[in-house]
Write a protein that holds these residues in place. Structure first.
Motif, PDB file in Angstrom:
ATOM      1  N   GLU A 106       0.823  -1.218   0.000  1.00  0.00           N
ATOM      2  CA  GLU A 106       0.000   0.000   0.000  1.00  0.00           C
ATOM      3  C   GLU A 106       0.851   1.259   0.000  1.00  0.00           C
ATOM      4  O   GLU A 106       0.488   2.275  -0.595  1.00  0.00           O
ATOM      5  CB  GLU A 106      -0.959   0.008   1.190  1.00  0.00           C
ATOM      6  N   ALA A 107       2.022   1.200   0.644  1.00  0.00           N
ATOM      7  CA  ALA A 107       2.906   2.368   0.672  1.00  0.00           C
ATOM      8  C   ALA A 107       3.531   2.605  -0.700  1.00  0.00           C
ATOM      9  O   ALA A 107       3.761   3.752  -1.099  1.00  0.00           O
ATOM     10  CB  ALA A 107       3.994   2.178   1.723  1.00  0.00           C
ATOM     11  N   GLY A 167       2.308  -7.573  -2.694  1.00  0.00           N
ATOM     12  CA  GLY A 167       3.498  -7.611  -1.848  1.00  0.00           C
ATOM     13  C   GLY A 167       3.584  -8.860  -0.997  1.00  0.00           C
ATOM     14  O   GLY A 167       2.564  -9.461  -0.642  1.00  0.00           O
ATOM     15  N   ALA A 168       4.815  -9.254  -0.703  1.00  0.00           N
ATOM     16  CA  ALA A 168       5.067 -10.323   0.264  1.00  0.00           C
ATOM     17  C   ALA A 168       5.405  -9.664   1.592  1.00  0.00           C
ATOM     18  O   ALA A 168       6.457  -9.037   1.722  1.00  0.00           O
ATOM     19  CB  ALA A 168       6.221 -11.207  -0.200  1.00  0.00           C
ATOM     20  N   PRO A 169       4.516  -9.734   2.580  1.00  0.00           N
ATOM     21  CA  PRO A 169       4.746  -9.029   3.840  1.00  0.00           C
ATOM     22  C   PRO A 169       5.928  -9.608   4.607  1.00  0.00           C
ATOM     23  O   PRO A 169       6.318 -10.757   4.426  1.00  0.00           O
ATOM     24  CB  PRO A 169       3.431  -9.245   4.602  1.00  0.00           C
ATOM     25  N   ARG A 170       6.472  -8.782   5.490  1.00  0.00           N
ATOM     26  CA  ARG A 170       7.609  -9.207   6.296  1.00  0.00           C
ATOM     27  C   ARG A 170       7.186 -10.109   7.443  1.00  0.00           C
ATOM     28  O   ARG A 170       8.005 -10.821   8.010  1.00  0.00           O
ATOM     29  CB  ARG A 170       8.349  -7.993   6.858  1.00  0.00           C
ATOM     30  N   ASP A 185      -2.574  -4.334  -2.843  1.00  0.00           N
ATOM     31  CA  ASP A 185      -3.136  -3.000  -2.697  1.00  0.00           C
ATOM     32  C   ASP A 185      -3.880  -2.664  -3.969  1.00  0.00           C
ATOM     33  O   ASP A 185      -3.293  -2.636  -5.054  1.00  0.00           O
ATOM     34  CB  ASP A 185      -2.031  -1.971  -2.457  1.00  0.00           C
ATOM     35  N   GLU A 186      -5.170  -2.409  -3.848  1.00  0.00           N
ATOM     36  CA  GLU A 186      -5.972  -2.135  -5.030  1.00  0.00           C
ATOM     37  C   GLU A 186      -5.561  -0.808  -5.659  1.00  0.00           C
ATOM     38  O   GLU A 186      -5.227   0.141  -4.982  1.00  0.00           O
ATOM     39  CB  GLU A 186      -7.461  -2.105  -4.686  1.00  0.00           C
ATOM     40  N   PRO A 187      -5.608  -0.772  -6.990  1.00  0.00           N
ATOM     41  CA  PRO A 187      -5.133   0.421  -7.697  1.00  0.00           C
ATOM     42  C   PRO A 187      -6.110   1.579  -7.606  1.00  0.00           C
ATOM     43  O   PRO A 187      -7.295   1.412  -7.305  1.00  0.00           O
ATOM     44  CB  PRO A 187      -5.002  -0.065  -9.141  1.00  0.00           C
ATOM     45  N   THR A 188      -5.607   2.737  -7.931  1.00  0.00           N
ATOM     46  CA  THR A 188      -6.467   3.900  -8.132  1.00  0.00           C
ATOM     47  C   THR A 188      -6.520   4.161  -9.615  1.00  0.00           C
ATOM     48  O   THR A 188      -5.490   4.179 -10.293  1.00  0.00           O
ATOM     49  CB  THR A 188      -5.882   5.128  -7.429  1.00  0.00           C
ATOM     50  N   ARG A 189      -7.718   4.355 -10.155  1.00  0.00           N
ATOM     51  CA  ARG A 189      -7.870   4.655 -11.568  1.00  0.00           C
ATOM     52  C   ARG A 189      -8.261   6.114 -11.688  1.00  0.00           C
ATOM     53  O   ARG A 189      -9.183   6.583 -11.040  1.00  0.00           O
ATOM     54  CB  ARG A 189      -8.946   3.757 -12.198  1.00  0.00           C
ATOM     55  N   GLU A 190      -7.528   6.835 -12.521  1.00  0.00           N
ATOM     56  CA  GLU A 190      -7.791   8.258 -12.693  1.00  0.00           C
ATOM     57  C   GLU A 190      -7.937   8.569 -14.169  1.00  0.00           C
ATOM     58  O   GLU A 190      -7.461   7.849 -15.032  1.00  0.00           O
ATOM     59  CB  GLU A 190      -6.615   9.088 -12.136  1.00  0.00           C
ATOM     60  N   ARG A 191      -8.559   9.670 -14.401  1.00  0.00           N
ATOM     61  CA  ARG A 191      -8.641  10.155 -15.780  1.00  0.00           C
ATOM     62  C   ARG A 191      -8.396  11.657 -15.772  1.00  0.00           C
ATOM     63  O   ARG A 191      -8.949  12.351 -14.954  1.00  0.00           O
ATOM     64  CB  ARG A 191     -10.004   9.851 -16.408  1.00  0.00           C
TER      65      ARG A 191
END
Length: 227
Positions: free
Chosen positions: A182-183, A210-213, A221-227
């Motif tokens: 997410e970061a 990601g593979a967490p520690r 982490d789901e993406p953000t879609r922008e236009r």
């Protein structure tokens, strides 16, 4: 970033039912913009949802999707990345298939950024498609980033019309080594927002696996879609 969230970029995430089965993630980009592209993207998502039970076989899924698009007159072509992920002890094993889409980037804990060795034919144009499936193992703290070309083709910067390009994206990701998924997406989105400023830009989407520690399940982490 702000903007009208209508366009050809799309994504879907289908979590695994059990720790032994694969999570399915898709990120794609329909040729075109605006409402028409968004409608096509919705149709493609609907078809892909029906194909999730067959996701272990990437060839079958992409071939069936290609057949579905070819059977519909005047449907724009689409590029996409199909990823299936499963936890194996502390690692996360990925199978990645690109159909004409930018290959995902792998961020190692060392800061090295690698391109997944996948590539193939875009969907909805040719009767026969070919693609190569990459197998990638993520160690704890490592991330795989899927993105649309709206990220690398975003124009801005000090002169206002310079393309962000893949080299800059790789540079940003190298600074994200060890960060949770997410970061990583938040960092990429922040940098892109600063780059384009108030300027117009194409659809953008990012998704990080990601593979967490720690010992919690793999994170997506789901993406953000922008236009």
């Amino acid at each position: 970033m702000t903007g009208e969230l209508v366009g050809g970029d799309f994504y879907d995430l289908h979590p695994a039912d059990t720790p032994e089965t694969e999570t399915v993630a898709v990120l794609g980009d329909v040729c075109g913009k605006g409402l028409e592209a968004a409608v096509v993207a919705g149709r493609i998502r609907h078809v892909l949802q029906a194909l999730v039970p067959f996701a272990a076989d990437h060839t079958r899924v992409l071939t069936l999707l290609n057949d579905a698009l070819l059977s519909s007159p005047q449907t724009p072509f689409v590029t996409l990345v199909l990823v299936t992920a499963v936890r194996q002890d502390a690692r996360v094993r990925l199978r990645i298939s690109s159909a004409g889409h930018p290959a995902p980037l792998i961020v190692r804990v060392t800061g090295q950024v690698e391109e997944a060795r996948t590539g193939g034919t875009l969907i909805g144009v040719f009767a026969d498609i070919e693609f190569k499936t990459a197998e990638v193992a993520l160690q704890p703290g490592e991330t795989c980033l899927l993105y649309s070309d709206g990220i690398t083709e975003a124009r801005g910067g000090p002169l206002g019309n310079v393309m962000f390009d893949e080299d800059r994206l790789r540079g940003v990701l190298a600074q994200c080594a060890g960060m949770p998924a997410e970061a990583v997406t938040e960092r990429v989105q922040m940098i892109i927002a600063q780059w384009v400023g108030e300027g117009a830009h194409d659809d953008m989407a990012v998704l990080a696996i990601g593979a967490p520690r720690d010992t919690r399940p793999a994170t997506v982490d789901e993406p953000t879609r922008e236009r």
